[in-house]
Design a protein around this motif. Structure first.
Motif, mmCIF file in Angstrom:
data_model
loop_
_atom_site.group_PDB
_atom_site.id
_atom_site.type_symbol
_atom_site.label_atom_id
_atom_site.label_comp_id
_atom_site.label_asym_id
_atom_site.label_seq_id
_atom_site.Cartn_x
_atom_site.Cartn_y
_atom_site.Cartn_z
ATOM 1 N N ASP A 37 -1.860 2.064 8.487
ATOM 2 C CA ASP A 37 -2.455 0.725 8.516
ATOM 3 C C ASP A 37 -3.719 0.776 9.371
ATOM 4 N N PHE A 68 3.178 -1.516 3.955
ATOM 5 C CA PHE A 68 2.807 -0.109 3.768
ATOM 6 C C PHE A 68 4.068 0.735 3.592
ATOM 7 N N ILE A 75 -7.393 -3.470 1.196
ATOM 8 C CA ILE A 75 -6.584 -4.018 2.294
ATOM 9 C C ILE A 75 -7.361 -5.132 2.992
ATOM 10 N N ARG A 91 -6.296 -9.091 3.105
ATOM 11 C CA ARG A 91 -6.136 -9.798 4.376
ATOM 12 C C ARG A 91 -7.107 -10.970 4.488
ATOM 13 N N VAL A 133 0.300 -7.711 3.912
ATOM 14 C CA VAL A 133 0.150 -6.336 3.447
ATOM 15 C C VAL A 133 1.261 -5.497 4.050
ATOM 16 N N THR A 159 -9.178 1.939 -0.965
ATOM 17 C CA THR A 159 -7.938 1.288 -0.533
ATOM 18 C C THR A 159 -8.176 0.490 0.741
ATOM 19 N N ARG A 160 -8.974 1.028 1.645
ATOM 20 C CA ARG A 160 -9.302 0.307 2.887
ATOM 21 C C ARG A 160 -9.986 -1.020 2.546
ATOM 22 N N VAL A 215 0.861 -1.182 0.000
ATOM 23 C CA VAL A 215 0.000 0.000 0.000
ATOM 24 C C VAL A 215 0.896 1.231 0.000
#
Length: 129
Positions: free
Chosen positions: A126, A120, A108, A112, A118, A104-105, A95
């Motif tokens: 995060d 960053f 993620i 997961r 993931v 984007t959230r 990310v």
């Protein structure tokens, strides 16, 4: 004793990548406001020997392919599905950027849910961090 669980498509894909000797695949995610940073991440990950998949369209920048608002909305739906496929293909997600928006959230969370690690560029953003 329960019967063995069938392999998922992701299990089969992971096994095929290992057996084929395909290098690690990284899906780059983040707001399209960070397209320049995504290109830099692409360069660095590629130089480190990893295959990179990332967003290929920035709908916030003018282009004839999404000049019509109706076509732009339909394209966004297709691009979101394509990016989820890139995440499924990837071994991990990177990310990029110091801001996490709703899209984007969701990416993620999706990564997961698939068990993808993931990373960053800015760990402080995060959502679980």
């Amino acid at each position: 004793m329960s019967p063995p669980q069938p392999f998922t498509p992701e299990d089969r894909l992971d096994a095929a990548k290992r057996e084929s000797g395909i290098p690690r695949i990284v899906a780059v995610c983040g707001s399209t406001r960070f397209m320049a940073e995504m290109s830099e991440a692409d360069l660095r990950e590629t130089a480190a020997g990893r295959i990179v998949v990332k967003p290929g369209c920035d709908l916030k920048s003018p282009h004839g392919l999404w000049a019509d608002p109706g076509e732009a909305e339909a394209l966004k739906v297709r691009l979101d599905a394509l990016h989820r496929a890139k995440i499924r293909l990837a071994d991990e997600v990177l990310v990029v950027g110091d801001y996490i928006g709703d899209s984007t959230r969701a990416e993620i969370a999706y990564a997961r849910s698939l068990g993808r690690p993931v990373r960053f560029t800015h760990p402080e953003v995060d959502p679980e961090g």
